[in-house]
Scaffold this motif. Structure first.
Motif, PDB file in Angstrom:
ATOM      1  N   ASP A   1     -57.089 -33.336  30.772  1.00 17.91           N
ATOM      2  CA  ASP A   1     -57.899 -34.323  29.673  1.00 17.91           C
ATOM      3  C   ASP A   1     -57.703 -33.447  28.213  1.00 17.91           C
ATOM      4  O   ASP A   1     -57.736 -32.060  28.353  1.00 17.91           O
ATOM      5  CB  ASP A   1     -59.330 -34.458  29.899  1.00 17.91           C
ATOM      6  N   ILE A   2     -58.365 -34.266  27.187  1.00 18.54           N
ATOM      7  CA  ILE A   2     -58.348 -33.447  26.226  1.00 18.54           C
ATOM      8  C   ILE A   2     -59.114 -34.616  25.177  1.00 18.54           C
ATOM      9  O   ILE A   2     -59.421 -35.776  25.424  1.00 18.54           O
ATOM     10  CB  ILE A   2     -56.639 -33.854  24.780  1.00 18.54           C
ATOM     11  N   SER A   3     -59.861 -33.681  24.045  1.00 18.00           N
ATOM     12  CA  SER A   3     -59.868 -34.561  22.874  1.00 18.00           C
ATOM     13  C   SER A   3     -60.053 -34.150  21.792  1.00 18.00           C
ATOM     14  O   SER A   3     -59.288 -32.658  21.614  1.00 18.00           O
ATOM     15  CB  SER A   3     -62.402 -34.060  23.491  1.00 18.00           C
ATOM     16  N   ALA A   4     -60.550 -33.934  20.947  1.00 21.04           N
ATOM     17  CA  ALA A   4     -60.827 -34.097  19.766  1.00 21.04           C
ATOM     18  C   ALA A   4     -60.924 -31.782  19.536  1.00 21.04           C
ATOM     19  O   ALA A   4     -60.905 -31.477  18.676  1.00 21.04           O
ATOM     20  CB  ALA A   4     -61.085 -35.316  18.278  1.00 21.04           C
ATOM     21  N   LEU A   5     -61.706 -32.009  20.024  1.00 20.66           N
ATOM     22  CA  LEU A   5     -62.326 -29.592  20.218  1.00 20.66           C
ATOM     23  C   LEU A   5     -61.750 -29.250  21.384  1.00 20.66           C
ATOM     24  O   LEU A   5     -61.748 -27.694  21.071  1.00 20.66           O
ATOM     25  CB  LEU A   5     -63.948 -30.595  20.747  1.00 20.66           C
ATOM     26  N   GLY A   6     -61.006 -29.371  22.482  1.00 21.99           N
ATOM     27  CA  GLY A   6     -61.113 -29.495  23.362  1.00 21.99           C
ATOM     28  C   GLY A   6     -60.051 -29.651  24.457  1.00 21.99           C
ATOM     29  O   GLY A   6     -60.028 -30.544  24.292  1.00 21.99           O
ATOM     30  N   LEU A   7     -59.427 -28.973  25.484  1.00 26.20           N
ATOM     31  CA  LEU A   7     -58.662 -29.671  26.251  1.00 26.20           C
ATOM     32  C   LEU A   7     -59.038 -28.525  27.843  1.00 26.20           C
ATOM     33  O   LEU A   7     -59.721 -27.268  27.894  1.00 26.20           O
ATOM     34  CB  LEU A   7     -57.285 -29.599  26.519  1.00 26.20           C
ATOM     35  N   ALA A   8     -58.548 -29.478  28.750  1.00 23.50           N
ATOM     36  CA  ALA A   8     -58.684 -28.628  30.208  1.00 23.50           C
ATOM     37  C   ALA A   8     -57.105 -28.716  30.862  1.00 23.50           C
ATOM     38  O   ALA A   8     -56.180 -29.315  30.682  1.00 23.50           O
ATOM     39  CB  ALA A   8     -59.489 -29.543  31.431  1.00 23.50           C
ATOM     40  N   LEU A   9     -57.115 -27.167  31.049  1.00 20.58           N
ATOM     41  CA  LEU A   9     -55.541 -27.007  31.965  1.00 20.58           C
ATOM     42  C   LEU A   9     -55.618 -27.018  33.386  1.00 20.58           C
ATOM     43  O   LEU A   9     -56.685 -26.486  33.586  1.00 20.58           O
ATOM     44  CB  LEU A   9     -55.560 -25.881  31.107  1.00 20.58           C
ATOM     45  N   LEU A  10     -54.386 -27.663  33.804  1.00 26.56           N
ATOM     46  CA  LEU A  10     -54.476 -27.564  35.473  1.00 26.56           C
ATOM     47  C   LEU A  10     -53.341 -26.316  35.165  1.00 26.56           C
ATOM     48  O   LEU A  10     -52.008 -25.897  35.451  1.00 26.56           O
ATOM     49  CB  LEU A  10     -53.616 -29.042  35.745  1.00 26.56           C
TER      50      LEU A  10
END
Length: 147
Positions: free
Chosen positions: A45-54
């Motif tokens: 997932d991603i946002s303007a502030l960050g993301l989550a990596l698998l």
């Protein structure tokens, strides 16, 4: 006195809370991040502030700073984003926060999140439409059987 003076006292700021998400986070498919010092990872997932990596939790260290490039459907989308690890989860997720993206990077992030939101809304509406059509078909069949 302007016709909009009544809005001068209106406050558009949002309260900040620790631990709460401060931006809409969109689940994505087809987005990958290349971290030159680590490798290629799918983005959950991603946002303007960050993301989550698998990524395996041991692939990164808490607080680690790095540069990454984002790819959408295999094509380069944003290069040179600075980020750092905020949290590592046992489920194979590494949460990262962006470190001061430049204006062009911010615009691309905003556009990506908006496009994902629009696609999700369209998919939800299509599913609702199919559900409604299915209900109508069921009603029509029931009416025919009673005739």
């Amino acid at each position: 006195m302007s016709e909009f003076d009544e809005f001068d006292d209106f406050d558009f700021s949002l309260p900040t809370t620790h631990g709460a998400r401060q931006a809409y986070r969109a689940l994505v498919q087809g987005v990958a991040a290349v971290v030159p010092s680590h490798g290629l990872y799918a983005v959950r997932d991603i946002s303007a502030l960050g993301l989550a990596l698998l990524a395996p939790c041991d692939a990164f260290v808490d607080g680690e700073h790095f540069r990454l490039d984002l790819f959408v459907d295999g094509e380069p989308y944003i290069e040179g984003l600075l980020a750092h690890v905020v949290r590592r989860c046992d489920a194979g997720l590494v949460a990262c926060s962006f470190d001061g993206p430049n204006r062009a990077q911010e615009e691309h992030l905003d556009k990506l999140v908006l496009e994902v939101q629009k696609r999700q809304i369209a998919e939800r509406k299509a599913a609702e439409q199919r559900n409604e059509e299915s209900k109508e078909t069921t009603r029509d069949i029931g009416a025919d059987e009673r005739s």
